[in-house]
Motif scaffolding. Sequence first.
Motif, PDB file in Angstrom:
ATOM      1  N   LEU A 645      -4.255  -1.230   4.824  1.00  0.00           N
ATOM      2  CA  LEU A 645      -4.557  -2.615   4.471  1.00  0.00           C
ATOM      3  C   LEU A 645      -4.458  -2.823   2.963  1.00  0.00           C
ATOM      4  CD1 LEU A 645      -7.337  -4.774   6.056  1.00  0.00           C
ATOM      5  CD2 LEU A 645      -7.032  -4.789   3.593  1.00  0.00           C
ATOM      6  N   PHE A 646      -5.045  -1.894   2.184  1.00  0.00           N
ATOM      7  CA  PHE A 646      -5.005  -2.049   0.723  1.00  0.00           C
ATOM      8  C   PHE A 646      -3.600  -1.832   0.181  1.00  0.00           C
ATOM      9  CE2 PHE A 646      -9.650  -1.634   0.852  1.00  0.00           C
ATOM     10  CZ  PHE A 646     -10.003  -2.581  -0.096  1.00  0.00           C
ATOM     11  N   ASP A 647      -2.842  -0.930   0.750  1.00  0.00           N
ATOM     12  CA  ASP A 647      -1.462  -0.741   0.307  1.00  0.00           C
ATOM     13  C   ASP A 647      -0.660  -2.026   0.461  1.00  0.00           C
ATOM     14  OD1 ASP A 647      -1.970   1.863  -0.318  1.00  0.00           O
ATOM     15  OD2 ASP A 647      -1.143   2.702   1.536  1.00  0.00           O
ATOM     16  N   ASN A 648      -0.855  -2.698   1.593  1.00  0.00           N
ATOM     17  CA  ASN A 648      -0.149  -3.966   1.818  1.00  0.00           C
ATOM     18  C   ASN A 648      -0.674  -5.070   0.914  1.00  0.00           C
ATOM     19  OD1 ASN A 648       1.768  -3.931   4.399  1.00  0.00           O
ATOM     20  ND2 ASN A 648       0.088  -2.491   4.758  1.00  0.00           N
ATOM     21  N   LEU A 649      -1.964  -5.051   0.630  1.00  0.00           N
ATOM     22  CA  LEU A 649      -2.545  -6.049  -0.273  1.00  0.00           C
ATOM     23  C   LEU A 649      -1.982  -5.893  -1.676  1.00  0.00           C
ATOM     24  CD1 LEU A 649      -4.598  -8.305  -0.840  1.00  0.00           C
ATOM     25  CD2 LEU A 649      -6.332  -6.527  -1.189  1.00  0.00           C
ATOM     26  N   PHE A 650      -1.927  -4.664  -2.191  1.00  0.00           N
ATOM     27  CA  PHE A 650      -1.388  -4.423  -3.534  1.00  0.00           C
ATOM     28  C   PHE A 650       0.096  -4.776  -3.594  1.00  0.00           C
ATOM     29  CE2 PHE A 650      -4.753  -0.882  -4.071  1.00  0.00           C
ATOM     30  CZ  PHE A 650      -5.718  -1.847  -4.348  1.00  0.00           C
ATOM     31  N   SER A 651       0.831  -4.430  -2.550  1.00  0.00           N
ATOM     32  CA  SER A 651       2.262  -4.761  -2.527  1.00  0.00           C
ATOM     33  C   SER A 651       2.470  -6.264  -2.540  1.00  0.00           C
ATOM     34  CB  SER A 651       2.915  -4.148  -1.283  1.00  0.00           C
ATOM     35  OG  SER A 651       2.831  -2.742  -1.303  1.00  0.00           O
ATOM     36  N   PHE A 652       1.624  -6.977  -1.816  1.00  0.00           N
ATOM     37  CA  PHE A 652       1.723  -8.437  -1.789  1.00  0.00           C
ATOM     38  C   PHE A 652       1.505  -9.023  -3.180  1.00  0.00           C
ATOM     39  CE2 PHE A 652      -0.696 -12.409  -1.741  1.00  0.00           C
ATOM     40  CZ  PHE A 652       0.221 -13.268  -1.156  1.00  0.00           C
ATOM     41  N   VAL A 653       0.508  -8.521  -3.901  1.00  0.00           N
ATOM     42  CA  VAL A 653       0.208  -9.039  -5.240  1.00  0.00           C
ATOM     43  C   VAL A 653       1.380  -8.784  -6.178  1.00  0.00           C
ATOM     44  CG1 VAL A 653      -1.296  -8.763  -7.245  1.00  0.00           C
ATOM     45  CG2 VAL A 653      -2.281  -8.850  -4.961  1.00  0.00           C
ATOM     46  N   ARG A 654       1.988  -7.595  -6.092  1.00  0.00           N
ATOM     47  CA  ARG A 654       3.139  -7.298  -6.950  1.00  0.00           C
ATOM     48  C   ARG A 654       4.304  -8.233  -6.655  1.00  0.00           C
ATOM     49  NH1 ARG A 654       1.614  -1.812  -5.962  1.00  0.00           N
ATOM     50  NH2 ARG A 654       3.152  -1.676  -4.282  1.00  0.00           N
ATOM     51  N   VAL A 655       4.600  -8.416  -5.372  1.00  0.00           N
ATOM     52  CA  VAL A 655       5.716  -9.283  -4.992  1.00  0.00           C
ATOM     53  C   VAL A 655       5.446 -10.721  -5.394  1.00  0.00           C
ATOM     54  CG1 VAL A 655       6.992 -10.237  -3.036  1.00  0.00           C
ATOM     55  CG2 VAL A 655       6.487  -7.800  -3.111  1.00  0.00           C
ATOM     56  N   GLU A 656       4.220 -11.186  -5.164  1.00  0.00           N
ATOM     57  CA  GLU A 656       3.864 -12.567  -5.505  1.00  0.00           C
ATOM     58  C   GLU A 656       4.013 -12.814  -6.993  1.00  0.00           C
ATOM     59  OE1 GLU A 656       0.051 -15.391  -4.520  1.00  0.00           O
ATOM     60  OE2 GLU A 656      -0.267 -13.592  -5.706  1.00  0.00           O
ATOM     61  N   SER A 657       3.571 -11.861  -7.817  1.00  0.00           N
ATOM     62  CA  SER A 657       3.652 -12.035  -9.262  1.00  0.00           C
ATOM     63  C   SER A 657       5.098 -12.063  -9.733  1.00  0.00           C
ATOM     64  CB  SER A 657       2.886 -10.894  -9.944  1.00  0.00           C
ATOM     65  OG  SER A 657       2.952 -11.025 -11.343  1.00  0.00           O
ATOM     66  N   MET A 658       5.929 -11.214  -9.159  1.00  0.00           N
ATOM     67  CA  MET A 658       7.343 -11.199  -9.539  1.00  0.00           C
ATOM     68  C   MET A 658       8.057 -12.459  -9.096  1.00  0.00           C
ATOM     69  SD  MET A 658       8.343  -7.230  -8.785  1.00  0.00           S
ATOM     70  CE  MET A 658       7.531  -5.896  -9.674  1.00  0.00           C
ATOM     71  N   MET A 659       7.681 -12.965  -7.919  1.00  0.00           N
ATOM     72  CA  MET A 659       8.297 -14.190  -7.419  1.00  0.00           C
ATOM     73  C   MET A 659       7.991 -15.368  -8.335  1.00  0.00           C
ATOM     74  SD  MET A 659      10.042 -13.856  -4.524  1.00  0.00           S
ATOM     75  CE  MET A 659       9.896 -15.389  -3.614  1.00  0.00           C
ATOM     76  N   GLU A 660       6.788 -15.387  -8.873  1.00  0.00           N
ATOM     77  CA  GLU A 660       6.408 -16.493  -9.761  1.00  0.00           C
ATOM     78  C   GLU A 660       7.203 -16.472 -11.052  1.00  0.00           C
ATOM     79  OE1 GLU A 660       2.257 -16.127 -10.338  1.00  0.00           O
ATOM     80  OE2 GLU A 660       1.713 -17.005  -8.396  1.00  0.00           O
ATOM     81  N   GLY A 661       7.676 -15.270 -11.459  1.00  0.00           N
ATOM     82  CA  GLY A 661       8.428 -15.171 -12.703  1.00  0.00           C
ATOM     83  C   GLY A 661       9.892 -15.527 -12.560  1.00  0.00           C
ATOM     84  N   CYS A 662      10.347 -15.697 -11.339  1.00  0.00           N
ATOM     85  CA  CYS A 662      11.756 -16.011 -11.116  1.00  0.00           C
ATOM     86  C   CYS A 662      11.988 -17.505 -11.220  1.00  0.00           C
ATOM     87  CB  CYS A 662      12.194 -15.536  -9.733  1.00  0.00           C
ATOM     88  SG  CYS A 662      12.207 -13.747  -9.553  1.00  0.00           S
ATOM     89  N   SER A 663      13.115 -17.873 -11.726  1.00  0.00           N
ATOM     90  CA  SER A 663      13.514 -19.273 -11.677  1.00  0.00           C
ATOM     91  C   SER A 663      13.977 -19.590 -10.271  1.00  0.00           C
ATOM     92  CB  SER A 663      14.636 -19.540 -12.682  1.00  0.00           C
ATOM     93  OG  SER A 663      15.776 -18.784 -12.336  1.00  0.00           O
TER      94      SER A 663
END
Length: 782
Positions: A645-663
């Motif tokens: 559960l925590f592995d998926n939670l951390f992965s989600f946060v990383r992906v979400e943060s990178m997505m926000e930085g994309c145009s």
Amino acid sequence: MDEEGDNNKGRMWDLDQKFDKPMDEEAGKLRNMSTEKNTSALMLLRLAFQSLGVVYGDLGTSPLYVFYNTFPDKIEDPEDVVGALSLIIYSLTLVALLKYVLVVCKANDNGQGGTFALYSLLCRHANIKVIPNQHRTDEKLTTYSRSTFHEKSFAGKTKRWLEKDIYKKHALLVLVLVGTCNVIGDGILTPAISVLSASGGIKVDHPRINNVVVLVVAVALLVALFSMQHYGTDKVSWLFAPVVLLWFLAVAGIGTYNIWKYDTSVLKAFLPVYIWRYFKRRRKDGWISLGGIMLSITVIVIGTEALFADLAFFPVAAVQLAFTVVVFPCLLLAYAGQAAYLIKNRDNVDEAFYRSIPVSAWGLQCIADGIYWPVFGIATAAAIVASQATISATFSIIKQALAHGCFPRVKIVHTSKKYLGQIYIPDINWILMVLCIVVTAGFKNQSQIANAYGTAVVFVMLVTTLLMTLIMILVWRSHWSLVVLFTSLSLVVECTFISAVLVKIDLGGWIPLVIAAAFLVTMYAWHYGTTKRYEFEMHVKVSMAWLLGLGPSLGLVRVPGTGLVYTELSSGVPHIFSHFITNLPAIHSVVVFVCVKYLPVYTVPEEERFLVKRIGPKNFHLFRCVARYGYRDLHRKDDDFEKKLFDNLFSFVRVESMMEGCSESDESSWHEQQSEQSGDSLTDNEGNMNTMASDIETACVDSAVPVATEMDELEFLNKCREAGVVHILGNTEVRARRDAGICKKITIDYVYAFLRKICRENSVIFNVPRESLLSVGQVIYV
């Protein structure tokens, strides 16, 4: 005032939709577009050989007792044997070969057969599940396959007819449970009749042996069989197919010899006219004897259910090949050989199989004397394999019922690291053993057990026919004429068998009805209580807008740590959480609402199991995680649910943060790249997320990605995890309202309450440490 209230409700609904959106996007990212592999001819032959020991083991032991139960008193006319053989031939052809092997086996859920597999198929094609916990995001699963049809078609009209009223959904569920409960009853009767019939061969070579000795041997074999279940069948399963193949070849060889030696004219039974002459001559006795004839086809019915307990995945073609090439011709030769022997030896019907074993062949007396005991050993081994197949199938069926919310939580042990389907349920195992011994010792002869056996199987056949009718309409979209033809022919045959079996209710046929009724009450009471609890949770769930309106602190003190709040809801805030924060002044800094739900699919791939999303603004630190399982998936002891559960939670946060930085343009090009690569398979969910994160990082190389913000939140989540993880589970006591009817009060306050006390807790299933468990008690009235 009314308009103002409506406007407020509308704004609250808008907030809920904004901050608690469905997980469509997350589900789409995790979809694993896998392709079905074709099976080579060599592999098909190998799988067909292996399926002999799993699916057809019990069908091979039926020659031990069919003729004795067809003629329990005596054979008055040799022509009666020919008529009975003709009935056996056409029962095997019409029911076993044409209906089950060629038609029903095709109605499988990715290789899984039986009543619950058919029910799962129907649930995917129509909204007929009583507990409405499915969502459109679940339809994006790789294993969630279904066909579409026009709303004005016959399938569309049937779908609307089923979905229209809740009582139709309940009626369909009860139909499935009736079939399942009778299969469980067969799990008791199959070992009893197979082992007792095989043990009876001792008396043929030693006529002075008392029946008590045969009974003791049978009971000893049964105790040994059930006592060895906890070891699993992984180490000995490779023996099943050779034993069964050797058995089929033995009975075919004995049958061929007896046809040649005693009466080759018995082959005229292939002409159906002898069926008409049989009923004309015997009249009522001939009709009643159908209960014995039906034993020749019973286990192809149970064999379909035994596909649940397969040792590997058997393609339909492999199962069909094994039956048409090996099982079917060997059984025809075996029954024809016994019939030829009985025409000349009408007084030996009680042990027809063992007495038909050659005692002298071509003058080689010394060789013939050595045939009997090897055949007896093979028969006993085949009976054990047949019993093992039905016991394993019973374990798997209980697991499927549990996944559909139709059985109390019981301990399930995974006995093999290699094969997913090999499980062991201690409580059910000992219940089956006690009931099996009681049946064997209580009846003492195979005739009454056969009556009970036939009663159980005939109801399974009827349930399968009714479910297959819906499958042909909704899943296969067959022409209505084919549906009518299949259903009408099946019902004519099965209703004829039912009419013959019901006559023997007082001669042992009542046993499976009592067993099935007991399991049916247990399963339906549990499902009814579970449904009422879910409906209550849906009704009283707290609005997400209300929770977010409390502010980032939620109106409480946010203490270091992570709180995992378990709920059956995939949206909204569960009532236990509002009950918790109302009575306690503090809550953890990170809160994750965890929803564990089972879907009407046979399995959910690991890379698609977890869906994670954020609820509200980042400073609230609220997340939702939905863990999805199929009806064959297991919670193993070595599975670290919390870590995943925590592995998926951390992965989600990383992906979400990178997505926000994309145009937007970069994000669009990345999505196109992902679409082109959607056919690639992924090994696990963490790897899925990491690959996704790497692709996003490449696409956003020229963008200002807020790496510091991402690292800050990941560090915050890690610190909260290290500070302590608390699993918050609801301990809900369900009671019937005072104005409820007497039946509802008995079901909820007594049956369901008793089952909840003796079943396992959710914390045990998810391997939650006692020191990390926080139970929130509440009483609800339904």
